[in-house]
Design a protein around this motif. Structure first.
Motif, PDB file in Angstrom:
ATOM      1  N   ARG A  75       0.834  -1.204   0.000  1.00 39.24           N
ATOM      2  CA  ARG A  75       0.000   0.000   0.000  1.00 39.24           C
ATOM      3  C   ARG A  75       0.870   1.257   0.000  1.00 39.24           C
ATOM      4  NH1 ARG A  75      -2.367  -0.786   4.367  1.00 39.24           N
ATOM      5  NH2 ARG A  75      -1.295   0.744   5.679  1.00 39.24           N
ATOM      6  N   THR A  76       1.942   1.228   0.777  1.00 41.57           N
ATOM      7  CA  THR A  76       2.829   2.393   0.839  1.00 41.57           C
ATOM      8  C   THR A  76       3.485   2.641  -0.520  1.00 41.57           C
ATOM      9  OG1 THR A  76       3.268   1.959   3.183  1.00 41.57           O
ATOM     10  CG2 THR A  76       4.820   3.382   2.005  1.00 41.57           C
ATOM     11  N   ILE A  99       2.371   1.774  -3.476  1.00 45.40           N
ATOM     12  CA  ILE A  99       1.360   2.249  -4.435  1.00 45.40           C
ATOM     13  C   ILE A  99       1.052   3.716  -4.190  1.00 45.40           C
ATOM     14  CG2 ILE A  99      -1.032   1.972  -5.179  1.00 45.40           C
ATOM     15  CD1 ILE A  99      -0.764  -1.005  -4.489  1.00 45.40           C
ATOM     16  N   GLU A 100       0.918   4.107  -2.917  1.00 49.94           N
ATOM     17  CA  GLU A 100       0.621   5.499  -2.604  1.00 49.94           C
ATOM     18  C   GLU A 100       1.766   6.419  -3.017  1.00 49.94           C
ATOM     19  OE1 GLU A 100      -0.164   5.275   1.520  1.00 49.94           O
ATOM     20  OE2 GLU A 100      -2.296   4.726   1.286  1.00 49.94           O
ATOM     21  N   VAL A 101       2.997   5.937  -2.847  1.00 48.81           N
ATOM     22  CA  VAL A 101       4.150   6.739  -3.278  1.00 48.81           C
ATOM     23  C   VAL A 101       4.144   6.905  -4.797  1.00 48.81           C
ATOM     24  CG1 VAL A 101       6.670   6.762  -3.459  1.00 48.81           C
ATOM     25  CG2 VAL A 101       5.578   6.169  -1.284  1.00 48.81           C
ATOM     26  N   LEU A 139       1.540   6.801  -6.763  1.00 53.02           N
ATOM     27  CA  LEU A 139       0.438   7.687  -7.159  1.00 53.02           C
ATOM     28  C   LEU A 139       0.728   9.145  -6.824  1.00 53.02           C
ATOM     29  CD1 LEU A 139      -2.665   5.546  -6.060  1.00 53.02           C
ATOM     30  CD2 LEU A 139      -1.816   5.942  -8.382  1.00 53.02           C
ATOM     31  N   ALA A 140       1.554   9.359  -5.830  1.00 52.12           N
ATOM     32  CA  ALA A 140       1.885  10.737  -5.444  1.00 52.12           C
ATOM     33  C   ALA A 140       2.918  11.375  -6.371  1.00 52.12           C
ATOM     34  CB  ALA A 140       2.402  10.758  -4.002  1.00 52.12           C
ATOM     35  N   LYS A 199      -1.595   5.933 -12.877  1.00 58.88           N
ATOM     36  CA  LYS A 199      -2.492   6.329 -11.793  1.00 58.88           C
ATOM     37  C   LYS A 199      -3.761   5.461 -11.769  1.00 58.88           C
ATOM     38  CE  LYS A 199      -0.995  11.158 -11.494  1.00 58.88           C
ATOM     39  NZ  LYS A 199      -1.400  12.566 -11.598  1.00 58.88           N
ATOM     40  N   GLY A 202      -2.675   2.157 -10.486  1.00 58.57           N
ATOM     41  CA  GLY A 202      -2.401   2.282  -9.054  1.00 58.57           C
ATOM     42  C   GLY A 202      -3.685   2.346  -8.236  1.00 58.57           C
ATOM     43  N   GLY A 203      -4.708   3.026  -8.771  1.00 59.17           N
ATOM     44  CA  GLY A 203      -5.988   3.090  -8.068  1.00 59.17           C
ATOM     45  C   GLY A 203      -6.623   1.718  -7.923  1.00 59.17           C
ATOM     46  N   LEU A 262      -4.607  -0.234  -5.401  1.00 56.29           N
ATOM     47  CA  LEU A 262      -4.862   0.237  -4.043  1.00 56.29           C
ATOM     48  C   LEU A 262      -6.203  -0.286  -3.523  1.00 56.29           C
ATOM     49  CD1 LEU A 262      -3.605   1.958  -1.817  1.00 56.29           C
ATOM     50  CD2 LEU A 262      -4.860   3.936  -2.719  1.00 56.29           C
TER      51      LEU A 262
END
Length: 377
Positions: free
Chosen positions: A175-176, A178-180, A182-183, A192, A195-196, A199
């Motif tokens: 999760r971390t 993927i969030e990185v 996407l950021a 993106k 990644g969504g 996630l």
């Protein structure tokens, strides 16, 4: 019609007293026959005594006297034997009760030990002293079974703890990452979008693992029991659903139940999440807490549910074909498992026009006055 339920001690006493009474009746009857045979017979008495022949009047008097004598003797025998039999049967019943109590002491020790056992305290043992007979063998077998159960429970607790760590850690790392990704401001739209999806899949996997671990924990039973204010617990749980589009109403009586507050919070949360997820956008959810069974009732609007499909909803991973919301199908399974761990039960039935009503029965320890709440805001 209620059936009279006798304890083993009472049944043993009844059997002992009954057999003693039967043997006494047979003995009295045998004694009656033997004594009756030894008493002088009316017909042969005149011949047996000899002497001059008796006149008709004297013969009648002799016969009457002998009949009265025989009748009085036999009646006295029956009366005295009956009184003695009643007294000795009562004494035999008292002795049978004492002997049955002594014989059943090991069984009472086994029962008392079983009642005191808890999931977190499986170290109690009977350790029965006495002769090496069948009852001691039973007690030793019970102690051996407790040893195996304690080992199995310890192994399961270690497995759940290790599985919790080993399964959650890689999902948290994923999760971390993927969030990185996407950021990153340079990430493309395809990245993106992918990644969504990843996630969302990761979140569902985490919920599934949390549900399975919770199900395993509740299936083990309760580690501790304490009074829990169910009405306050439901109010706190409803606060987290205040942004749901459904209209949620609560009618509650202050009720205390005996159990685990954490597991009961999961029970209420799963019921509310299930009621909100499987509902119309503008539907409603009615929650009732009362001191008489059922203790907790959650009813919601929604699609029409066939009556024969309701029992399957309590099985793990069982969902209706048209169910939406992305759930894992563990919500009602967890509810049932937690209720059973609290010596309660769960029932559900479809509502005419659509929706489901779930009723949870839990052991109530305290009931007080009634309070009514409106829309949860």
């Amino acid at each position: 019609m209620r059936t009279l339920r006798l304890s083993v001690r009472a049944r043993l006493t009844a059997w002992y007293g009954g057999f003693f009474l039967l043997a006494g009746v047979v003995l009295v009857a045998l004694n009656y026959v033997l004594v009756s045979a030894q008493l002088p017979q009316v017909d042969s008495f005149a011949i047996a005594v000899g002497g001059p022949p008796l006149g008709p009047a004297d013969q009648t008097q002799v016969v009457t006297t002998l009949e009265d004598y025989r009748s009085e003797a036999l009646n006295t025998l029956l009366l005295q034997s009956g009184v003695g039999l009643v007294v000795t049967t009562a004494l035999a019943g008292l002795v049978g009760w004492v002997l049955a109590s002594r014989v059943l002491e090991p069984l009472q020790a086994i029962t008392a030990t079983a009642h005191r056992l808890e999931v977190e305290d499986l170290g109690r043992r009977i350790n029965l002293d006495g002769p090496d007979d069948e009852l001691k063998e039973l007690a030793d077998t019970f102690d051996g079974m407790l040893d195996r159960l304690a080992t199995a429970f310890d192994s399961q607790k270690r497995f759940v703890a290790n599985a919790s760590h080993e399964l959650r850690t890689p999902l948290a790392i994923q999760r971390t990452l993927i969030e990185v990704a996407l950021a990153d401001e340079h990430a493309s739209d395809d990245v993106k979008r992918l990644g969504g999806h990843l996630l969302a899949t990761n979140v569902r996997s985490e919920r599934l693992i949390d549900g399975l671990l919770l199900l395993a924990r509740s299936d083990r039973g309760l580690g501790r029991r304490e009074p829990v204010e169910l009405d306050h617990l439901v109010e706190d749980a409803l606060y987290t659903f205040r942004h749901e589009p459904q209209d949620i109403s609560l009618v509650a009586e202050p009720v205390a139940v005996l159990g685990d507050a954490v597991l009961l919070t999961h029970l209420v949360t799963n019921l509310l999440r299930n009621a909100c997820t499987h509902n119309h956008q503008d539907g409603n959810v009615a929650v009732t807490v009362r001191g008489t069974n059922p203790v907790l009732v959650v009813a919601n609007t929604g699609a029409v549910i066939p009556a024969d499909a309701v029992p399957g909803l309590f099985e793990p991973f069982r969902r209706l074909a048209d169910t939406r919301g992305g759930g894992a199908g563990l919500g009602l399974s967890i509810v049932r498992s937690i209720a059973l761990a609290h010596q309660g039960n769960v029932t559900a039935y479809p509502i005419d026009g659509g929706g489901l009503c779930v009723e949870v029965n839990l052991p109530v320890t305290d009931v007080r006055s009634t309070a009514t709440y409106g829309k949860i805001t």
